[in-house]
Design an enzyme around this catalytic site. Structure first.
Site, short mmCIF file in Angstrom:
data_model
loop_
_atom_site.label_atom_id
_atom_site.label_comp_id
_atom_site.label_asym_id
_atom_site.label_seq_id
_atom_site.Cartn_x
_atom_site.Cartn_y
_atom_site.Cartn_z
N HIS A 19 0.83 -1.16 0.07
CA HIS A 19 -0.04 0.15 0.10
C HIS A 19 0.93 1.11 0.02
O HIS A 19 1.78 1.40 0.91
CB HIS A 19 -0.87 -0.02 1.40
CG HIS A 19 -1.83 -1.20 1.18
ND1 HIS A 19 -3.13 -1.23 0.66
CD2 HIS A 19 -1.50 -2.66 1.75
CE1 HIS A 19 -3.56 -2.67 0.89
NE2 HIS A 19 -2.66 -3.12 1.56
N LEU A 20 0.91 2.06 -0.92
CA LEU A 20 1.84 3.22 -1.18
C LEU A 20 0.84 4.65 -0.85
O LEU A 20 1.32 5.69 -0.69
CB LEU A 20 2.36 3.44 -2.65
CG LEU A 20 3.25 2.43 -2.78
CD1 LEU A 20 3.64 2.17 -4.41
CD2 LEU A 20 4.28 2.00 -1.91
N ASP A 68 2.56 -6.78 2.08
CA ASP A 68 1.50 -6.14 2.72
C ASP A 68 1.91 -4.88 3.47
O ASP A 68 1.28 -4.67 4.47
CB ASP A 68 0.43 -7.08 3.36
CG ASP A 68 -0.89 -6.50 3.53
OD1 ASP A 68 -1.34 -5.31 2.98
OD2 ASP A 68 -1.75 -7.00 4.11
N GLY A 126 -2.63 -3.19 10.04
CA GLY A 126 -1.49 -2.97 9.07
C GLY A 126 -0.24 -2.55 9.56
O GLY A 126 -0.24 -2.04 10.64
ZN LIG Z 1 -5.85 -7.26 2.61
ZN LIG Z 2 -3.06 -5.34 1.89
#
Ligand SMILES: [Zn+2]
Ligand SMILES: [Zn+2]
Length: 421
Positions: free
Chosen positions: A61-62, A303, A322
């Site tokens: 994820h950027l 991730d 995250g």
């Molecule tokens: Zn995911």
């Molecule tokens: Zn993800």
């Protein structure tokens, strides 16, 4: 021109494992062989290092566009380069969602002007990832996406997944699913088990994931489309992937470094350990280790999910899911998989190179004429990861201050040095 001397070249695609030199001319590999010479080249002494094809991260994820205080394409790809990655695939859950060609073009253009490594965007399955109607997948493919996913959420229904897989079959794109059965997920923040009971935190069982994997595999069988399971974390999910593979279905999966390293016993009230899918039980973690060793798992993916401190440094219950992951991925793999004796070095390299390339329908080879993307790493370089020193704009890592043996030493993208330790 770069001449990389005396490294141990490991390339799973050509089954190479030998001390060789590699000459990169412009953006391509010009030669691979013993004792190469090139008077005009910058010589890189890779003695004691592994020279591998450029690493690919299938899942990150950027945060750009929309959440630039957590990450940008520039900062995120600099962090990726420090982790040894030469290409990264950002998920579409930006603001706006990458569900149409103009957002894809924005990402591609921004990467062309600011990224340290290659950026291969993933488009949404559904419009705004809302799970109602298909996104503009063909137009996004034209603009440069390499796969579709509604990551953050599962593909909402079997019917939508069927439509997406039928559509993507003709476009030759894989559908990547974040597998989660919504009614079991229901407000949970970690894996259900004695640790969630002890902590008094709401847990979700492993079946939250595997029920959805079962659905997806059946839809893959129905459509013949390519299915890739994101961040697989449960033994039962892996058993379903194994069955699908032995039935000859085009089903693949990835595992993250945090899922093969940590267990739910490591989770306390520290929000840096809060990820989705949650850190699994020891039995599940051991199943993942077995799959990484025997070939059932196709790729290691990070991730990488940056969140700025203002949002992440809060109570476990309230924090978003995250953790960042680019800069610790290879070192965790070396520690947990290679130094522990669980996998061979060619297999480790495969999980970062030919494995993820295959998921995307690409090839990755360290050979004459191929792109000049290379990852040079050491198996014994001692270092300590300090999240505050990461190139990422966010520092949400449970591996802060962890000491490692083994590290990425140099990342070369299209013949240019993107990172050197
Ligand atoms: Zn995911
Ligand atoms: Zn993800």
């Amino acid at each position: 021109m770069l001449l990389i001397k005396n490294g141990r070249v490991i390339d799973p695609a050509t089954k190479t494992d030998a001390t060789l030199d590699v000459l990169v001319d412009g953006d391509r590999i010009a030669a691979v062989g013993p004792k190469l010479d090139a008077a005009a080249a910058e010589v890189i002494d890779a003695s004691g290092w592994i020279v591998a094809p450029g690493f690919i991260d299938l899942h990150c994820h950027l945060r750009e566009p929309g959440d630039e205080s957590s990450e940008t394409i520039e900062s995120g790809t600099r962090s990726a380069a420090r982790g040894g990655f030469t290409a990264v695939c950002p998920m579409p859950n930006t603001r706006p969602v990458n569900d149409n060609a103009s957002v894809t073009r924005f990402i591609v253009d921004c990467a062309a002007s600011s990224a340290a490594v290659r950026v291969w965007p993933i488009g949404a399955v559904s419009a705004s990832s809302k799970g109602e109607s298909l996104a503009e997948i063909a137009a996004m493919k034209q603009a440069g996406i390499v796969a579709v996913s509604d990551d953050g959420h599962p593909v909402a229904s079997a019917k939508l997944l069927r439509q997406a897989m039928e559509y993507c079959r003709s476009l030759n794109l894989p559908v990547i699913d974040h597998c989660e059965e919504a009614s079991l997920f229901a407000g949970a923040v970690m894996r259900e088990g004695d640790q969630s009971l002890r902590l008094g935190l709401r847990g979700m069982p492993a079946a939250t994931e595997s029920i959805c994997v079962g659905r997806d595999v059946q839809v893959a069988a129905l459509t013949g489309g390519r299915l890739h399971i994101a961040h697989l974390s449960a033994a039962e999910s892996l058993a379903l992937v194994r069955q699908a593979k032995s039935a000859g279905l085009p089903v693949t999966c990835e595992v993250t470094p945090h899922h093969f390293t940590l267990t739910d016993q490591d989770v306390g009230y520290d929000s840096r350990f809060k990820v989705n899918p949650p850190i699994a039980s020891r039995a599940d973690r051991d199943a993942l280790l077995a799959g990484l060793a025997d070939g059932a798992v196709d790729a290691i993916a990070t991730d990488h999910a940056p969140h700025e401190p203002a949002r992440k440094d809060v109570e476990f219950d309230r924090a978003p899911f995250g953790m960042i992951g680019f800069e610790t991925a290879l070192a965790l793999a070396i520690d947990e998989l290679y130094h522990s004796g669980r996998i061979t070095l060619p297999r480790l390299v495969e999980l970062f190179t030919t494995g993820p390339a295959r998921v995307l329908g690409k090839t990755r080879r360290l050979a004459e004429g191929e792109p000049g993307d290379l990852t040079l790493f050491s198996l014994d370089h001692p270092w300590t990861f300090h999240a505050a020193e990461s190139a990422s704009r966010s520092h949400n890592s449970p591996f802060d201050n962890r000491a490692f043996r083994g590290a990425p030493m140099m990342t070369i993208v299209a013949g240019r040095v993107a990172f050197r330790r």
